[in-house]
Design a protein around this motif. Structure first.
Motif, PDB file in Angstrom:
ATOM      1  N   LYS A  38      43.864  41.967  -3.334  1.00 22.90           N
ATOM      2  CA  LYS A  38      42.406  41.966  -3.464  1.00 22.90           C
ATOM      3  C   LYS A  38      41.924  41.811  -4.905  1.00 22.90           C
ATOM      4  CE  LYS A  38      38.322  44.537  -2.017  1.00 22.90           C
ATOM      5  NZ  LYS A  38      37.836  45.706  -1.308  1.00 22.90           N
ATOM      6  N   HIS A  39      42.599  42.467  -5.867  1.00 26.38           N
ATOM      7  CA  HIS A  39      42.052  42.549  -7.222  1.00 26.38           C
ATOM      8  C   HIS A  39      42.886  41.871  -8.308  1.00 26.38           C
ATOM      9  CE1 HIS A  39      38.945  45.214  -5.791  1.00 26.38           C
ATOM     10  NE2 HIS A  39      39.874  45.954  -5.203  1.00 26.38           N
ATOM     11  N   LEU A  40      44.123  41.497  -7.999  1.00 27.61           N
ATOM     12  CA  LEU A  40      44.982  40.888  -9.025  1.00 27.61           C
ATOM     13  C   LEU A  40      45.545  39.563  -8.511  1.00 27.61           C
ATOM     14  CD1 LEU A  40      46.878  44.130 -10.099  1.00 27.61           C
ATOM     15  CD2 LEU A  40      44.939  43.064 -11.255  1.00 27.61           C
ATOM     16  N   PRO A  41      44.688  38.589  -8.267  1.00 28.09           N
ATOM     17  CA  PRO A  41      45.137  37.347  -7.651  1.00 28.09           C
ATOM     18  C   PRO A  41      46.103  36.524  -8.504  1.00 28.09           C
ATOM     19  CG  PRO A  41      42.899  37.110  -8.458  1.00 28.09           C
ATOM     20  CD  PRO A  41      43.273  38.566  -8.596  1.00 28.09           C
ATOM     21  N   LYS A  42      46.114  36.725  -9.801  1.00 31.63           N
ATOM     22  CA  LYS A  42      46.985  35.946 -10.688  1.00 31.63           C
ATOM     23  C   LYS A  42      48.282  36.664 -11.041  1.00 31.63           C
ATOM     24  CE  LYS A  42      43.198  33.279 -12.541  1.00 31.63           C
ATOM     25  NZ  LYS A  42      42.533  32.789 -13.723  1.00 31.63           N
ATOM     26  N   LEU A  43      48.471  37.856 -10.487  1.00 26.47           N
ATOM     27  CA  LEU A  43      49.672  38.638 -10.793  1.00 26.47           C
ATOM     28  C   LEU A  43      50.907  37.931 -10.248  1.00 26.47           C
ATOM     29  CD1 LEU A  43      50.480  41.363 -12.087  1.00 26.47           C
ATOM     30  CD2 LEU A  43      50.572  42.279  -9.779  1.00 26.47           C
ATOM     31  N   ARG A  44      51.898  37.732 -11.111  1.00 25.66           N
ATOM     32  CA  ARG A  44      53.147  37.072 -10.723  1.00 25.66           C
ATOM     33  C   ARG A  44      54.342  38.013 -10.792  1.00 25.66           C
ATOM     34  NH1 ARG A  44      50.194  34.641  -8.413  1.00 25.66           N
ATOM     35  NH2 ARG A  44      49.274  32.669  -8.957  1.00 25.66           N
ATOM     36  N   ILE A  45      54.296  38.989 -11.688  1.00 30.27           N
ATOM     37  CA  ILE A  45      55.399  39.939 -11.842  1.00 30.27           C
ATOM     38  C   ILE A  45      54.839  41.352 -11.747  1.00 30.27           C
ATOM     39  CG2 ILE A  45      57.199  40.809 -13.380  1.00 30.27           C
ATOM     40  CD1 ILE A  45      57.274  37.996 -14.636  1.00 30.27           C
ATOM     41  N   PHE A  46      55.405  42.129 -10.844  1.00 30.85           N
ATOM     42  CA  PHE A  46      55.002  43.528 -10.668  1.00 30.85           C
ATOM     43  C   PHE A  46      56.258  44.379 -10.664  1.00 30.85           C
ATOM     44  CE2 PHE A  46      54.160  47.089  -7.650  1.00 30.85           C
ATOM     45  CZ  PHE A  46      53.289  47.794  -8.457  1.00 30.85           C
ATOM     46  N   GLN A  47      56.327  45.332 -11.584  1.00 24.99           N
ATOM     47  CA  GLN A  47      57.454  46.258 -11.648  1.00 24.99           C
ATOM     48  C   GLN A  47      56.924  47.679 -11.524  1.00 24.99           C
ATOM     49  OE1 GLN A  47      58.937  45.070 -15.533  1.00 24.99           O
ATOM     50  NE2 GLN A  47      60.676  44.064 -14.556  1.00 24.99           N
ATOM     51  N   LEU A  48      57.513  48.433 -10.624  1.00 24.94           N
ATOM     52  CA  LEU A  48      57.132  49.832 -10.433  1.00 24.94           C
ATOM     53  C   LEU A  48      58.357  50.682 -10.734  1.00 24.94           C
ATOM     54  CD1 LEU A  48      55.153  52.022  -9.515  1.00 24.94           C
ATOM     55  CD2 LEU A  48      55.929  51.618  -7.177  1.00 24.94           C
ATOM     56  N   LYS A  49      58.235  51.540 -11.722  1.00 31.11           N
ATOM     57  CA  LYS A  49      59.336  52.412 -12.122  1.00 31.11           C
ATOM     58  C   LYS A  49      58.919  53.861 -11.870  1.00 31.11           C
ATOM     59  CE  LYS A  49      60.631  49.138 -15.693  1.00 31.11           C
ATOM     60  NZ  LYS A  49      60.876  48.938 -17.122  1.00 31.11           N
ATOM     61  N   MET A  50      59.676  54.541 -11.014  1.00 26.41           N
ATOM     62  CA  MET A  50      59.367  55.931 -10.697  1.00 26.41           C
ATOM     63  C   MET A  50      60.509  56.824 -11.154  1.00 26.41           C
ATOM     64  SD  MET A  50      57.617  55.791  -6.944  1.00 26.41           S
ATOM     65  CE  MET A  50      59.045  55.107  -6.144  1.00 26.41           C
ATOM     66  N   LEU A  51      60.171  57.941 -11.714  1.00 25.48           N
ATOM     67  CA  LEU A  51      61.143  58.926 -12.149  1.00 25.48           C
ATOM     68  C   LEU A  51      61.337  59.938 -11.024  1.00 25.48           C
ATOM     69  CD1 LEU A  51      62.804  60.006 -14.555  1.00 25.48           C
ATOM     70  CD2 LEU A  51      60.817  61.380 -15.152  1.00 25.48           C
ATOM     71  N   PHE A  52      62.584  60.184 -10.642  1.00 23.95           N
ATOM     72  CA  PHE A  52      62.854  61.167  -9.605  1.00 23.95           C
ATOM     73  C   PHE A  52      64.198  61.828  -9.866  1.00 23.95           C
ATOM     74  CE2 PHE A  52      64.709  57.271  -8.138  1.00 23.95           C
ATOM     75  CZ  PHE A  52      65.906  57.646  -7.584  1.00 23.95           C
ATOM     76  N   ARG A  53      64.429  62.951  -9.198  1.00 29.65           N
ATOM     77  CA  ARG A  53      65.718  63.635  -9.304  1.00 29.65           C
ATOM     78  C   ARG A  53      66.024  64.300  -7.972  1.00 29.65           C
ATOM     79  NH1 ARG A  53      65.568  69.294 -10.012  1.00 29.65           N
ATOM     80  NH2 ARG A  53      63.477  70.036 -10.399  1.00 29.65           N
ATOM     81  N   PHE A  54      67.288  64.579  -7.751  1.00 30.04           N
ATOM     82  CA  PHE A  54      67.736  65.244  -6.541  1.00 30.04           C
ATOM     83  C   PHE A  54      67.856  66.728  -6.822  1.00 30.04           C
ATOM     84  CE2 PHE A  54      70.946  66.588  -3.441  1.00 30.04           C
ATOM     85  CZ  PHE A  54      70.349  66.124  -2.293  1.00 30.04           C
ATOM     86  N   ASP A  55      67.179  67.545  -6.029  1.00 31.05           N
ATOM     87  CA  ASP A  55      67.223  68.996  -6.169  1.00 31.05           C
ATOM     88  C   ASP A  55      68.447  69.516  -5.420  1.00 31.05           C
ATOM     89  OD1 ASP A  55      66.804  71.681  -6.451  1.00 31.05           O
ATOM     90  OD2 ASP A  55      64.906  71.727  -5.380  1.00 31.05           O
ATOM     91  N   GLU A  56      69.475  69.890  -6.158  1.00 32.75           N
ATOM     92  CA  GLU A  56      70.729  70.310  -5.543  1.00 32.75           C
ATOM     93  C   GLU A  56      70.609  71.639  -4.802  1.00 32.75           C
ATOM     94  OE1 GLU A  56      73.946  70.156  -8.329  1.00 32.75           O
ATOM     95  OE2 GLU A  56      73.306  68.196  -9.069  1.00 32.75           O
ATOM     96  N   VAL A  57      69.674  72.475  -5.187  1.00 32.83           N
ATOM     97  CA  VAL A  57      69.521  73.778  -4.549  1.00 32.83           C
ATOM     98  C   VAL A  57      69.013  73.634  -3.115  1.00 32.83           C
ATOM     99  CG1 VAL A  57      68.294  75.985  -4.641  1.00 32.83           C
ATOM    100  CG2 VAL A  57      69.142  74.929  -6.752  1.00 32.83           C
TER     101      VAL A  57
END
Length: 64
Positions: A38-57
């Motif tokens: 809808k809002h970024l018609p010219k977007l060609r490259i999109f990268q999403l980087k999320m930080l996460f961790r596994f809770d061992e407890v």
């Protein structure tokens, strides 16, 4: 907040490359898709980087 992010992205319709690095999941994949179409018609490259961790407890995944 997701509302602030949406307002920001709506103001840059000529954006060609977007990288988002986050420790908070504000939008799901379908919301990102709708926002980009809808809002970024010219977007060609999109990268999403999320930080996460596994809770061992508790043996569960925690997104940051």
């Amino acid at each position: 907040s997701s509302k602030t992010l949406i307002n920001l992205l709506q103001s840059v319709p000529n954006l060609h490359h977007l990288t988002v690095a986050t420790d908070d999941v504000a939008l799901n994949g379908e919301q990102w898709e709708r926002l980009i179409i809808k809002h970024l018609p010219k977007l060609r490259i999109f990268q999403l980087k999320m930080l996460f961790r596994f809770d061992e407890v508790s043996d569960r995944l925690i997104l940051f």
